[in-house]
Design a protein around this motif. Sequence first.
Motif, PDB file in Angstrom:
ATOM      1  N   ILE A 287       0.827  -1.199   0.000  1.00 53.61           N
ATOM      2  CA  ILE A 287       0.000   0.000   0.000  1.00 53.61           C
ATOM      3  C   ILE A 287       0.869   1.260   0.000  1.00 53.61           C
ATOM      4  O   ILE A 287       0.641   2.204  -0.761  1.00 53.61           O
ATOM      5  CB  ILE A 287      -0.943   0.000   1.221  1.00 53.61           C
ATOM      6  N   VAL A 288       1.891   1.275   0.863  1.00 52.80           N
ATOM      7  CA  VAL A 288       2.802   2.421   0.925  1.00 52.80           C
ATOM      8  C   VAL A 288       3.540   2.577  -0.399  1.00 52.80           C
ATOM      9  O   VAL A 288       3.702   3.687  -0.921  1.00 52.80           O
ATOM     10  CB  VAL A 288       3.801   2.261   2.086  1.00 52.80           C
ATOM     11  N   GLY A 289       3.972   1.449  -0.983  1.00 53.57           N
ATOM     12  CA  GLY A 289       4.701   1.503  -2.251  1.00 53.57           C
ATOM     13  C   GLY A 289       3.850   2.043  -3.382  1.00 53.57           C
ATOM     14  O   GLY A 289       4.298   2.873  -4.182  1.00 53.57           O
ATOM     15  N   CYS A 290       2.590   1.590  -3.466  1.00 55.99           N
ATOM     16  CA  CYS A 290       1.688   2.084  -4.509  1.00 55.99           C
ATOM     17  C   CYS A 290       1.409   3.578  -4.348  1.00 55.99           C
ATOM     18  O   CYS A 290       1.419   4.347  -5.313  1.00 55.99           O
ATOM     19  CB  CYS A 290       0.378   1.311  -4.471  1.00 55.99           C
ATOM     20  N   THR A 291       1.154   3.991  -3.116  1.00 57.85           N
ATOM     21  CA  THR A 291       0.887   5.410  -2.849  1.00 57.85           C
ATOM     22  C   THR A 291       2.101   6.268  -3.194  1.00 57.85           C
ATOM     23  O   THR A 291       1.983   7.315  -3.836  1.00 57.85           O
ATOM     24  CB  THR A 291       0.506   5.612  -1.371  1.00 57.85           C
ATOM     25  N   GLY A 292       3.270   5.812  -2.768  1.00 57.42           N
ATOM     26  CA  GLY A 292       4.497   6.541  -3.083  1.00 57.42           C
ATOM     27  C   GLY A 292       4.760   6.589  -4.574  1.00 57.42           C
ATOM     28  O   GLY A 292       5.214   7.608  -5.113  1.00 57.42           O
ATOM     29  N   GLY A 293       4.469   5.485  -5.282  1.00 61.78           N
ATOM     30  CA  GLY A 293       4.677   5.460  -6.725  1.00 61.78           C
ATOM     31  C   GLY A 293       3.802   6.462  -7.449  1.00 61.78           C
ATOM     32  O   GLY A 293       4.251   7.157  -8.372  1.00 61.78           O
ATOM     33  N   LEU A 294       2.537   6.582  -7.033  1.00 62.88           N
ATOM     34  CA  LEU A 294       1.646   7.550  -7.661  1.00 62.88           C
ATOM     35  C   LEU A 294       2.081   8.979  -7.343  1.00 62.88           C
ATOM     36  O   LEU A 294       1.982   9.883  -8.181  1.00 62.88           O
ATOM     37  CB  LEU A 294       0.209   7.317  -7.198  1.00 62.88           C
ATOM     38  N   LEU A 295       2.583   9.204  -6.140  1.00 63.31           N
ATOM     39  CA  LEU A 295       3.102  10.523  -5.768  1.00 63.31           C
ATOM     40  C   LEU A 295       4.295  10.894  -6.645  1.00 63.31           C
ATOM     41  O   LEU A 295       4.389  12.020  -7.160  1.00 63.31           O
ATOM     42  CB  LEU A 295       3.499  10.517  -4.292  1.00 63.31           C
ATOM     43  N   ILE A 296       5.222   9.941  -6.837  1.00 59.80           N
ATOM     44  CA  ILE A 296       6.389  10.193  -7.682  1.00 59.80           C
ATOM     45  C   ILE A 296       5.966  10.451  -9.114  1.00 59.80           C
ATOM     46  O   ILE A 296       6.472  11.355  -9.789  1.00 59.80           O
ATOM     47  CB  ILE A 296       7.365   8.999  -7.609  1.00 59.80           C
ATOM     48  N   TYR A 297       4.999   9.678  -9.614  1.00 54.63           N
ATOM     49  CA  TYR A 297       4.533   9.847 -10.987  1.00 54.63           C
ATOM     50  C   TYR A 297       3.940  11.234 -11.199  1.00 54.63           C
ATOM     51  O   TYR A 297       4.160  11.871 -12.228  1.00 54.63           O
ATOM     52  CB  TYR A 297       3.493   8.788 -11.317  1.00 54.63           C
ATOM     53  N   SER A 298       3.202  11.738 -10.198  1.00 59.47           N
ATOM     54  CA  SER A 298       2.592  13.071 -10.324  1.00 59.47           C
ATOM     55  C   SER A 298       3.635  14.167 -10.414  1.00 59.47           C
ATOM     56  O   SER A 298       3.416  15.205 -11.048  1.00 59.47           O
ATOM     57  CB  SER A 298       1.655  13.319  -9.137  1.00 59.47           C
ATOM     58  N   ARG A 299       4.784  13.949  -9.799  1.00 59.27           N
ATOM     59  CA  ARG A 299       5.847  14.951  -9.826  1.00 59.27           C
ATOM     60  C   ARG A 299       6.723  14.820 -11.065  1.00 59.27           C
ATOM     61  O   ARG A 299       7.440  15.739 -11.424  1.00 59.27           O
ATOM     62  CB  ARG A 299       6.727  14.797  -8.589  1.00 59.27           C
ATOM     63  N   GLY A 300       6.664  13.642 -11.726  1.00 63.66           N
ATOM     64  CA  GLY A 300       7.495  13.423 -12.922  1.00 63.66           C
ATOM     65  C   GLY A 300       6.885  13.988 -14.174  1.00 63.66           C
ATOM     66  O   GLY A 300       7.525  14.063 -15.200  1.00 63.66           O
TER      67      GLY A 300
END
Length: 300
Positions: A287-300
């Motif tokens: 869950i933490v990994g998926c949330t963090g991945g979407l956060l990183i994607y939004s900044r990329g």
Amino acid sequence: MPLFAILRCFIKRLKGKFLKNWKPYLAGVLVVLIWSGWITISRYGVHTRLTPADITLLRYCTAFSVVLPFAVRYPWRKFTLYQYLVVGLGVGFPYTMVSFYGLIEIRAAHAGVLVNGMLPVFGAIAALLYFKQRVSAVCYGAIALIFAANIVMIGGNFFSSEHLLGIVLLLCAAVIYTFHMVGVRLWGFTWKDVFVVVPVVNVALFLPLWFFFPSTGFKVPVPEMVLQATYQGLVVNIVALSCVAYAIRHLGTITVSLFMSFVPVITAIFAWLLLGENLTGQEITGIVGCTGGLLIYSRG
């Protein structure tokens, strides 16, 4: 960083973007919620006396009964037969049948990982091949993180010979669904088109085939049939698919596939909140990994 801190950061980062374009994002959120319920209800359905073919027929006949008045007035010359088949069957009976048979072998939460967790990967490949849509290395890293987080959720022992058939079927479902998403965007299908096209195409093609598949002749309790017909035919096939088409048209295949990758996460959280099932360390990590991945994607 705690999960809720990550969520607050994510919401703050995307608040402005969401406010400017909130409708497609809302559609994406609805799809995630509905699809999480669909996996659970489908898993339940295939372990009743209903067969995969029975559930599929209920799904599309129910949806067809709703869209029939619109189908009569629909401008069928708008797209070619090939385009109707790709979009209609990409989320039609080929997708549902392999999903249902896969769900006989695989638990609901794990099925969500295999189908929806793979969509960002297949979506990124499709966007590059069909639309020449390139994303930054950071975004590709985020996609890889989300994929890895979903794999962590199901654990390494899952990939054994006893699950091989179910794994193959559900991965096929992810590939089939990707064709639907590509077709919607490539040919400009709107949610109104998908609303009509999917039920009509699948009733026309699957109804004759149903007689050749195993069936109990719907000799099951009426509440079970009503549950499957309502959720599969109305909630999923009408509401969710219309939302998917709307979101793809405004956000693109990669972003929508990222939304879909959160289905196993939401499924696990629903089980924790509503069913009292404890989250394992692997599931929390995912869950933490998926949330963090979407956060990183939004900044990329």
